[in-house]
Design a protein around this motif. Structure first.
Motif, PDB file in Angstrom:
ATOM      1  N   ALA B 106       0.842  -1.195   0.000  1.00 53.42           N
ATOM      2  CA  ALA B 106       0.000   0.000   0.000  1.00 53.42           C
ATOM      3  C   ALA B 106       0.882   1.252   0.000  1.00 53.42           C
ATOM      4  CB  ALA B 106      -0.923  -0.005   1.222  1.00 53.42           C
ATOM      5  N   PRO B 107       1.702   1.433  -1.075  1.00 52.33           N
ATOM      6  CA  PRO B 107       2.723   2.494  -1.035  1.00 52.33           C
ATOM      7  C   PRO B 107       2.160   3.911  -0.942  1.00 52.33           C
ATOM      8  CG  PRO B 107       2.601   1.500  -3.231  1.00 52.33           C
ATOM      9  CD  PRO B 107       1.774   0.638  -2.315  1.00 52.33           C
ATOM     10  N   ASP B 108       0.897   4.137  -1.351  1.00 54.04           N
ATOM     11  CA  ASP B 108       0.353   5.499  -1.319  1.00 54.04           C
ATOM     12  C   ASP B 108      -0.652   5.707  -0.195  1.00 54.04           C
ATOM     13  OD1 ASP B 108       1.857   6.210  -3.566  1.00 54.04           O
ATOM     14  OD2 ASP B 108       0.278   5.557  -4.950  1.00 54.04           O
ATOM     15  N   LEU B 109      -0.850   4.699   0.649  1.00 51.23           N
ATOM     16  CA  LEU B 109      -1.899   4.811   1.672  1.00 51.23           C
ATOM     17  C   LEU B 109      -1.603   5.947   2.651  1.00 51.23           C
ATOM     18  CD1 LEU B 109      -4.547   3.555   2.631  1.00 51.23           C
ATOM     19  CD2 LEU B 109      -3.222   1.999   4.060  1.00 51.23           C
ATOM     20  N   GLU B 110      -0.319   6.064   3.031  1.00 53.39           N
ATOM     21  CA  GLU B 110       0.060   7.106   3.990  1.00 53.39           C
ATOM     22  C   GLU B 110      -0.202   8.498   3.403  1.00 53.39           C
ATOM     23  OE1 GLU B 110       1.310   6.207   7.102  1.00 53.39           O
ATOM     24  OE2 GLU B 110       0.923   8.339   7.535  1.00 53.39           O
ATOM     25  N   ALA B 111       0.152   8.680   2.121  1.00 51.52           N
ATOM     26  CA  ALA B 111      -0.033   9.983   1.482  1.00 51.52           C
ATOM     27  C   ALA B 111      -1.518  10.335   1.373  1.00 51.52           C
ATOM     28  CB  ALA B 111       0.606   9.981   0.093  1.00 51.52           C
ATOM     29  N   VAL B 112      -2.344   9.336   1.077  1.00 50.45           N
ATOM     30  CA  VAL B 112      -3.789   9.576   0.997  1.00 50.45           C
ATOM     31  C   VAL B 112      -4.301   9.977   2.375  1.00 50.45           C
ATOM     32  CG1 VAL B 112      -6.041   8.501   0.597  1.00 50.45           C
ATOM     33  CG2 VAL B 112      -4.134   8.021  -0.967  1.00 50.45           C
ATOM     34  N   ALA B 113      -3.862   9.247   3.414  1.00 51.77           N
ATOM     35  CA  ALA B 113      -4.337   9.520   4.768  1.00 51.77           C
ATOM     36  C   ALA B 113      -3.952  10.939   5.204  1.00 51.77           C
ATOM     37  CB  ALA B 113      -3.754   8.484   5.739  1.00 51.77           C
ATOM     38  N   SER B 114      -2.685  11.315   4.964  1.00 50.80           N
ATOM     39  CA  SER B 114      -2.270  12.632   5.447  1.00 50.80           C
ATOM     40  C   SER B 114      -2.917  13.746   4.620  1.00 50.80           C
ATOM     41  CB  SER B 114      -0.748  12.759   5.487  1.00 50.80           C
ATOM     42  OG  SER B 114      -0.227  12.702   4.197  1.00 50.80           O
ATOM     43  N   ALA B 115      -3.090  13.521   3.307  1.00 49.47           N
ATOM     44  CA  ALA B 115      -3.739  14.544   2.474  1.00 49.47           C
ATOM     45  C   ALA B 115      -5.184  14.768   2.898  1.00 49.47           C
ATOM     46  CB  ALA B 115      -3.682  14.152   1.002  1.00 49.47           C
ATOM     47  N   ARG B 116      -5.841  13.705   3.362  1.00 43.91           N
ATOM     48  CA  ARG B 116      -7.252  13.824   3.734  1.00 43.91           C
ATOM     49  C   ARG B 116      -7.427  14.019   5.243  1.00 43.91           C
ATOM     50  NH1 ARG B 116     -10.061  14.921  -0.791  1.00 43.91           N
ATOM     51  NH2 ARG B 116     -11.451  15.355   0.947  1.00 43.91           N
ATOM     52  N   GLY B 117      -6.329  14.136   5.983  1.00 46.12           N
ATOM     53  CA  GLY B 117      -6.416  14.359   7.426  1.00 46.12           C
ATOM     54  C   GLY B 117      -7.020  13.183   8.173  1.00 46.12           C
ATOM     55  N   LEU B 118      -6.710  11.983   7.723  1.00 45.45           N
ATOM     56  CA  LEU B 118      -7.261  10.779   8.339  1.00 45.45           C
ATOM     57  C   LEU B 118      -6.123   9.871   8.775  1.00 45.45           C
ATOM     58  CD1 LEU B 118      -9.901   9.999   5.548  1.00 45.45           C
ATOM     59  CD2 LEU B 118     -10.452  10.800   7.857  1.00 45.45           C
ATOM     60  N   SER B 119      -6.427   8.922   9.647  1.00 44.39           N
ATOM     61  CA  SER B 119      -5.447   7.889   9.969  1.00 44.39           C
ATOM     62  C   SER B 119      -5.496   6.827   8.866  1.00 44.39           C
ATOM     63  CB  SER B 119      -5.769   7.249  11.317  1.00 44.39           C
ATOM     64  OG  SER B 119      -6.993   6.532  11.213  1.00 44.39           O
ATOM     65  N   VAL B 191      -3.233   1.712  -2.948  1.00 44.18           N
ATOM     66  CA  VAL B 191      -3.604   1.607  -1.530  1.00 44.18           C
ATOM     67  C   VAL B 191      -3.662   0.158  -1.043  1.00 44.18           C
ATOM     68  CG1 VAL B 191      -4.841   3.797  -1.517  1.00 44.18           C
ATOM     69  CG2 VAL B 191      -6.072   1.688  -2.119  1.00 44.18           C
ATOM     70  N   GLY B 192      -3.409  -0.806  -1.923  1.00 42.56           N
ATOM     71  CA  GLY B 192      -3.453  -2.192  -1.475  1.00 42.56           C
ATOM     72  C   GLY B 192      -3.090  -3.135  -2.604  1.00 42.56           C
ATOM     73  N   ARG B 193      -3.160  -4.442  -2.298  1.00 37.62           N
ATOM     74  CA  ARG B 193      -2.834  -5.471  -3.287  1.00 37.62           C
ATOM     75  C   ARG B 193      -3.813  -6.619  -3.098  1.00 37.62           C
ATOM     76  NH1 ARG B 193       2.406  -7.036  -5.273  1.00 37.62           N
ATOM     77  NH2 ARG B 193       3.018  -4.897  -4.758  1.00 37.62           N
ATOM     78  N   SER B 194      -4.296  -7.176  -4.225  1.00 39.25           N
ATOM     79  CA  SER B 194      -5.241  -8.292  -4.160  1.00 39.25           C
ATOM     80  C   SER B 194      -4.683  -9.499  -4.901  1.00 39.25           C
ATOM     81  CB  SER B 194      -6.580  -7.897  -4.785  1.00 39.25           C
ATOM     82  OG  SER B 194      -7.437  -9.021  -4.820  1.00 39.25           O
ATOM     83  N   PRO B 195      -4.925 -10.716  -4.397  1.00 37.61           N
ATOM     84  CA  PRO B 195      -4.459 -11.924  -5.097  1.00 37.61           C
ATOM     85  C   PRO B 195      -5.426 -12.395  -6.177  1.00 37.61           C
ATOM     86  CG  PRO B 195      -5.449 -12.552  -3.014  1.00 37.61           C
ATOM     87  CD  PRO B 195      -5.539 -11.044  -3.091  1.00 37.61           C
ATOM     88  N   VAL B 196      -6.562 -11.723  -6.333  1.00 39.76           N
ATOM     89  CA  VAL B 196      -7.598 -12.233  -7.241  1.00 39.76           C
ATOM     90  C   VAL B 196      -7.195 -11.980  -8.701  1.00 39.76           C
ATOM     91  CG1 VAL B 196      -9.995 -11.910  -7.990  1.00 39.76           C
ATOM     92  CG2 VAL B 196      -9.434 -11.973  -5.557  1.00 39.76           C
ATOM     93  N   SER B 197      -7.380 -13.007  -9.540  1.00 39.70           N
ATOM     94  CA  SER B 197      -7.079 -12.891 -10.973  1.00 39.70           C
ATOM     95  C   SER B 197      -8.301 -12.317 -11.696  1.00 39.70           C
ATOM     96  CB  SER B 197      -6.732 -14.269 -11.542  1.00 39.70           C
ATOM     97  OG  SER B 197      -6.844 -14.247 -12.944  1.00 39.70           O
ATOM     98  N   LEU B 198      -8.136 -11.115 -12.246  1.00 39.14           N
ATOM     99  CA  LEU B 198      -9.277 -10.436 -12.865  1.00 39.14           C
ATOM    100  C   LEU B 198      -9.474 -10.804 -14.324  1.00 39.14           C
ATOM    101  CD1 LEU B 198      -9.071  -6.792 -11.527  1.00 39.14           C
ATOM    102  CD2 LEU B 198     -10.226  -8.768 -10.566  1.00 39.14           C
ATOM    103  N   PHE B 199      -8.461 -11.455 -14.921  1.00 40.31           N
ATOM    104  CA  PHE B 199      -8.578 -11.769 -16.345  1.00 40.31           C
ATOM    105  C   PHE B 199      -7.802 -13.038 -16.635  1.00 40.31           C
ATOM    106  CE2 PHE B 199      -7.719 -11.655 -20.846  1.00 40.31           C
ATOM    107  CZ  PHE B 199      -8.869 -11.094 -21.391  1.00 40.31           C
ATOM    108  N   ASP B 200      -8.440 -13.957 -17.370  1.00 35.63           N
ATOM    109  CA  ASP B 200      -7.777 -15.190 -17.770  1.00 35.63           C
ATOM    110  C   ASP B 200      -8.292 -15.549 -19.159  1.00 35.63           C
ATOM    111  OD1 ASP B 200      -6.835 -17.700 -18.230  1.00 35.63           O
ATOM    112  OD2 ASP B 200      -7.491 -18.550 -16.310  1.00 35.63           O
TER     113      ASP B 200
END
Lengths: 346, 229
Positions: B106-119, B191-200
């Motif tokens: 979730a490399p951008d989660l912190e930036a989103v949280a601080s930009a929006r004033g949230l934890s 903001v996250g990572r999912s193991p689900v395969s969306l296309f096959d």
């Protein structure tokens, strides 16, 4: 009976292409298929194949092919020749727009095309199709170019064919205006239809970038809510420089489209080179239909003109020149032309 | 009253039927309504020469063979069909998609949280409380544009897109969410990572997991869920 074609050197910008992967754009799968379906049809026609049988498309530098197991008949279309390496160490030029039968163990070194070239194989490449097509779509890993490709054994012997070069019309590229022409100022529309644009070095199977007079947007601006796009659509982002979409383009896009190239002129786009001048002319649906009919006639007339190749003998100078074997002259290593994801075999 | 849909030529082999300038629940319902109408006609063999159609946020692009299907004739039929104002919701399938909102995934989660004033926790709580709607598929095979992100999490795209976003990345931008089915360049906030395969592509009957109109929720899971099965 089956044969195989081994790829001994991959060339550059080489992919498998057929008539395209129709019917899956609603789930984001691009159309793909030959950038110039007319030249693919010409190569297939020399072999008696259906027009959209799968063959190899060459954008920069041709591969080295070798027949395995059984003879394989090959045809070339486009300004692209080859060198035939016989089993007894013989070397002969194979001119463009002709066929040749490779005996098992023999190799064909395909040169570099001016524009785009096609290598058709008698019976078509028999690689397994995916979603109804054998076309490579590199960005999503659909159909990699394998090192051996299944195909059909050449039928008969000594019945090679050849023809004169097939050329496309010249003149302005014909377009249907829109669908977002209202996003451009009157001055920008005037410039688009009267001034010349140059092709930049940014060219791949997804699209071409043009440079020219800046096309300013109207007050509606340079962003739209993404809608459907198609090969031939001309997007203009905020920098005012057009992007011409090609066969591997995405299915939707968020830039306004000033105009869309008609189907009959799409094959011409495949042959544009960096620095080439491009002009545009607006047409209506009737003129587009007449242009499609004229193009179909051009191809059928050409196919009717194919004749048996002269047997034996050394090719003359004109034939050798037409073969365009100067592969080293092409800057195939230019990273601006080919992002890693589009290199065959990666 | 709804404005009359517009029919726009996209070259000589496609029309775009546009229901409005913006994505709204109403235009989405009318897009899916036209797509459903076209599917019924095609199933009945009543759309000769029509190859495929692509529902988008606010329009449907219909690709056809102009030599088999005279454009004027098709234009009139599409206009009549779109003018009926049929609405549909798609299949209405509901999906719960596991997403790891932790650490390197979730490399951008912190930036989103601080930009929006949230934890970080509050951002994840809002993301997992959201019911997204699949508005369209595009950009890459199977790539879903997920509408319904709360305004409190609205963020512009990155000024400079990343050259490589890993497959499975879960992202937000504007009022949308998305999941990348493939490694690709991308400018959305990861903001996250999912193991689900969306296309096959080998799943011939339904290569893409989602279809427009499907409902999607993200469910927080630990990094163990991302391990290859």
């Amino acid at each position: 009976m089956s044969a195989r074609l081994a790829i001994r050197a991959p060339g550059l910008g080489v992919s498998i292409q057929d008539g395209g992967r129709h019917g899956h754009r609603h789930i984001g799968v691009p159309l793909s298929g030959a950038l110039d379906p007319i030249f693919l049809a010409a190569a297939n026609g020399l072999l008696g194949n259906p027009a959209d049988s799968a063959g190899l498309e060459v954008l920069l530098a041709g591969p080295v092919l070798e027949a395995l197991d059984a003879p394989v008949r090959i045809a070339l279309a486009g300004a692209m020749g080859a060198r035939h390496l016989g089993s007894a160490g013989t070397r002969r030029a194979m001119p463009a727009w002709s066929t040749l039968t490779l005996q098992p163990g023999e190799q064909l070194q395909v040169g570099s095309p001016r524009g785009v070239g096609y290598i058709a194989i008698e019976g078509g490449l028999l690689t397994p199709p995916l979603l109804g097509s054998r076309s490579t779509y590199a960005r999503a890993g659909l159909i990699h170019l394998a090192t051996t490709l299944p195909c059909q054994t050449a039928r008969g012997h000594g019945s090679e064919r050849q023809n004169l070069a097939l050329s496309h019309e010249d003149g302005p590229i014909r377009v249907i205006p829109g669908p977002q022409d209202e996003h451009f100022s009157a001055a920008a529309l005037e410039r688009f239809y009267t001034e010349a644009f140059q092709l930049t070095r940014q060219r791949d199977r997804m699209g071409l970038r043009l440079a020219g007079p800046r096309l300013e947007h109207s007050r509606l601006g340079a962003d739209i809510v993404s809608d459907g796009v198609t090969p031939g659509a001309i997007q203009v982002p905020a920098d005012g420089q057009p992007i011409l979409l090609l066969a591997d383009c995405q299915t939707v896009g968020g830039y306004p489209k000033i105009a869309t190239v008609i189907r009959a002129d799409l094959p011409r786009l495949a042959h544009l080179q960096a620095g080439d001048e491009v002009r545009f002319r607006a047409v209506d649906a009737d003129e587009a239909a007449a242009a499609r009919a004229a193009l179909a006639r051009r191809l059928s007339d050409w196919l009717a003109g194919a004749r048996p190749a002269a047997a034996g003998g050394e090719p003359d100078t004109a034939t050798l020149l037409a073969a365009n074997l100067a592969g080293a002259a092409v800057r195939g290593d230019d990273p601006h032309l080919w992002p890693d994801s589009t290199r065959p075999g990666t | 009253m709804h404005p009359q849909p517009r029919l726009l030529a996209l070259g000589d082999a496609a029309f775009t039927v546009e229901f409005g300038p913006q994505l709204t629940p109403d235009t989405q319902a009318r897009v899916l309504g036209l797509a459903a109408g076209l599917a019924e006609l095609q199933a009945a063999g009543a759309l000769p020469g029509v190859i495929e159609w692509v529902p988008t946020f606010r329009s449907v692009t219909v690709h056809f063979d102009p030599d088999r299907c005279p454009p004027r004739h098709l234009a009139a039929r599409l206009q009549a069909l779109a003018g009926e104002g049929r609405q549909a919701t798609g299949s209405g399938r509901e999906w719960t998609i596991p997403v790891c909102f932790e650490g390197e995934f979730a490399p951008d989660l912190e930036a989103v949280a601080s930009a929006r004033g949230l934890s970080r926790e509050a951002v994840v709580a809002q993301l997992t409380a959201t019911e997204f709607t699949v508005c369209m598929l595009g950009f890459l095979p199977g790539f879903p544009y997920l509408g319904g992100l709360p305004a409190s999490l609205e963020m512009p795209r990155l000024a400079t897109p990343r050259p490589r976003v890993p497959a499975g990345s879960v992202a937000i931008a504007g009022r949308m969410g998305a999941i990348y089915p493939w490694d690709s360049p991308g400018g959305w906030r990861l903001v996250g990572r999912s193991p689900v395969s969306l296309f096959d592509a080998t799943r011939a009957a339904r290569p893409a997991l989602f279809a427009p109109g499907d409902r999607v929720r993200w469910q927080a899971v630990g990094p163990d869920a991302l391990a290859a099965p």
